[in-house]
Design an enzyme around this catalytic site. Structure first.
Site, PDB file in Angstrom:
ATOM      1  N   ALA A  33       3.600 -34.117  23.228  1.00 31.73           N
ATOM      2  CA  ALA A  33       2.582 -33.056  23.127  1.00 31.73           C
ATOM      3  C   ALA A  33       1.293 -33.495  22.427  1.00 31.73           C
ATOM      4  O   ALA A  33       0.415 -32.670  22.190  1.00 31.73           O
ATOM      5  CB  ALA A  33       3.125 -31.785  22.469  1.00 31.73           C
ATOM      6  N   ALA A  34       1.156 -34.787  22.151  1.00 36.39           N
ATOM      7  CA  ALA A  34      -0.108 -35.252  21.547  1.00 36.39           C
ATOM      8  C   ALA A  34      -1.264 -34.981  22.518  1.00 36.39           C
ATOM      9  O   ALA A  34      -2.315 -34.459  22.126  1.00 36.39           O
ATOM     10  CB  ALA A  34      -0.028 -36.739  21.235  1.00 36.39           C
ATOM     11  N   GLY A  35      -1.055 -35.317  23.800  1.00 37.39           N
ATOM     12  CA  GLY A  35      -2.099 -35.089  24.806  1.00 37.39           C
ATOM     13  C   GLY A  35      -2.362 -33.602  25.011  1.00 37.39           C
ATOM     14  O   GLY A  35      -3.503 -33.187  25.210  1.00 37.39           O
ATOM     15  N   ASP A  36      -1.313 -32.806  24.948  1.00 33.98           N
ATOM     16  CA  ASP A  36      -1.477 -31.354  25.126  1.00 33.98           C
ATOM     17  C   ASP A  36      -2.273 -30.758  23.961  1.00 33.98           C
ATOM     18  O   ASP A  36      -3.111 -29.866  24.147  1.00 33.98           O
ATOM     19  CB  ASP A  36      -0.112 -30.665  25.212  1.00 33.98           C
ATOM     20  CG  ASP A  36       0.712 -31.197  26.370  1.00 33.98           C
ATOM     21  OD1 ASP A  36       0.118 -31.631  27.372  1.00 33.98           O
ATOM     22  OD2 ASP A  36       1.954 -31.190  26.259  1.00 33.98           O
ATOM     23  N   ASN A  43      -5.167 -39.593  31.348  1.00 29.05           N
ATOM     24  CA  ASN A  43      -5.016 -40.840  30.593  1.00 29.05           C
ATOM     25  C   ASN A  43      -5.350 -42.016  31.517  1.00 29.05           C
ATOM     26  O   ASN A  43      -5.668 -41.827  32.705  1.00 29.05           O
ATOM     27  CB  ASN A  43      -3.621 -40.934  29.949  1.00 29.05           C
ATOM     28  CG  ASN A  43      -2.511 -41.014  30.988  1.00 29.05           C
ATOM     29  OD1 ASN A  43      -2.709 -41.514  32.091  1.00 29.05           O
ATOM     30  ND2 ASN A  43      -1.334 -40.512  30.632  1.00 29.05           N
ATOM     31  N   ASP A  79      12.587 -27.752  25.911  1.00 26.52           N
ATOM     32  CA  ASP A  79      12.679 -29.210  25.740  1.00 26.52           C
ATOM     33  C   ASP A  79      13.984 -29.559  25.028  1.00 26.52           C
ATOM     34  O   ASP A  79      14.196 -29.153  23.870  1.00 26.52           O
ATOM     35  CB  ASP A  79      11.505 -29.729  24.897  1.00 26.52           C
ATOM     36  CG  ASP A  79      10.199 -29.783  25.665  1.00 26.52           C
ATOM     37  OD1 ASP A  79      10.189 -29.484  26.879  1.00 26.52           O
ATOM     38  OD2 ASP A  79       9.179 -30.136  25.036  1.00 26.52           O
ATOM     39  N   GLY A 133       8.952 -32.604  17.885  1.00 31.43           N
ATOM     40  CA  GLY A 133       8.888 -31.488  18.826  1.00 31.43           C
ATOM     41  C   GLY A 133       7.551 -31.390  19.518  1.00 31.43           C
ATOM     42  O   GLY A 133       6.592 -32.096  19.166  1.00 31.43           O
TER      43      GLY A 133
END
Ligand code: RIB
Length: 297
Positions: free
Chosen positions: A240-243, A179, A12, A278
């Site tokens: 990366a909140a959803g991950d 989502n 990333d 990150g």
């Protein structure tokens, strides 16, 4: 029992921006970092930090060594990862001052997963209960079919959405995590209740978790609908909140926790993740999540 995750791995390239670049605009970033990311890698790290035994399956490209090291440092089994000599997948990410992001993906190595590779990985594993995947690799429909045929519980995070997902038979998926935007694209409906109603009618055996941003998440399973709110925090980077949510949710189910516990733990973990910059580095470990929840009980 454990999890096999057929997942993307990305370098990333993250730029802090005053706002997202507009068409025709040239804008300086205030900082630049390279982080380990990719929805697949982030979810493997999250599930492992949550305490699950995780096998990551996927393809690493040239220059992706730091991604393998990070998985290994987090006790993710990397012995199934292939490296056929292709360019590493990467992402270019703008993070705005309010912590929101927008992402350009270059799939690279993540699109080098082949059917024979999928068959080999699944044939060599019998113990794990869950096969997890996202929509950032090649052969997504094949992975779902092959894992279902072999009796694994398939967990599919249908993100990022594209039209190919409309062709997938989601009745083979034990858990679908999406989502609201992805849900609207899949069903042609708007509004969380309507989206859930359509998905539950079409796929009665499939558990659905619909994440709703600031409204938390709704989970439909076996005729029950559960709501989990968010834990309010000051967000610096929502990448990366959803991950983190997905990895913690699956790891919690794998550990035998109730749906309510799994949703609460996943919500707490993603709240902590958005307070840090990150992707993979922002995912908390299980002790941090437990401490966070005890402070709020
Ligand atoms: O979900 C966040 C991830 O999406 C980033 O790590 C980026 O690599 C993209 O895959």
């Amino acid at each position: 029992m454990g999890i096999i995750n057929f997942g993307s791995m990305n370098l990333d390239h993250v730029y802090s921006m005053p706002h997202f670049v507009q068409p025709g605009e040239t804008l300086q970033s205030s900082s630049y970092h390279i982080y380990a990311g990719g929805k697949g890698l982030n979810q493997s790290v999250a599930a492992a930090r949550a305490g699950a035994s995780v096998i990551h399956a996927g393809v690493i490209g040239a220059g992706g060594e730091m991604l393998l090291s990070l998985l290994k440092d987090n006790h993710v089994d990397i012995s199934s990862i292939a490296s056929p000599g292709v360019p590493q997948g990467h992402a270019v990410i703008q993070v705005s001052e309010s912590g929101e992001n927008c992402i350009i993906l270059y799939p690279g190595s993540n699109h080098a997963i082949t059917r024979s590779y999928v068959d080999d990985v699944l044939a060599s594993q019998s113990a794990p209960e869950f096969v997890m995947l996202q929509n950032e690799t090649s052969e997504v429909p094949y992975i779902i079919d092959a894992a279902f045929r072999r009796g694994f519980s398939v967990v599919f995070n249908a993100s990022p959405f594209d039209a190919s997902l409309l062709q997938i038979d989601l009745s083979k998926v034990a858990w679908l995590l999406i989502n609201e935007i992805e849900g609207a694209c899949l069903t042609g409906r708007s509004g969380p209740e309507e989206i859930l109603a359509v998905l539950c009618e079409r796929y009665p055996e499939t558990g659905v978790v619909l994440t709703l941003g600031k409204e938390g998440s709704l989970c439909a399973k076996d005729g029950r609908i559960l709501h989990q709110g968010i834990f309010p925090v000051d967000a610096v980077d929502t990448t990366a909140a959803g991950d983190t949510f997905t990895g913690y949710f699956v790891a919690s189910l794998d550990a035998g926790m109730s749906l309510e516990e799994a949703l609460r733990r996943a919500s707490a973990a993603s709240a902590i993740a958005v307070t840090r910059p990150g992707a993979a580095p922002s995912v908390p470990v299980a002790q941090e999540v437990s401490a966070f929840l005890s402070e709020r009980s």
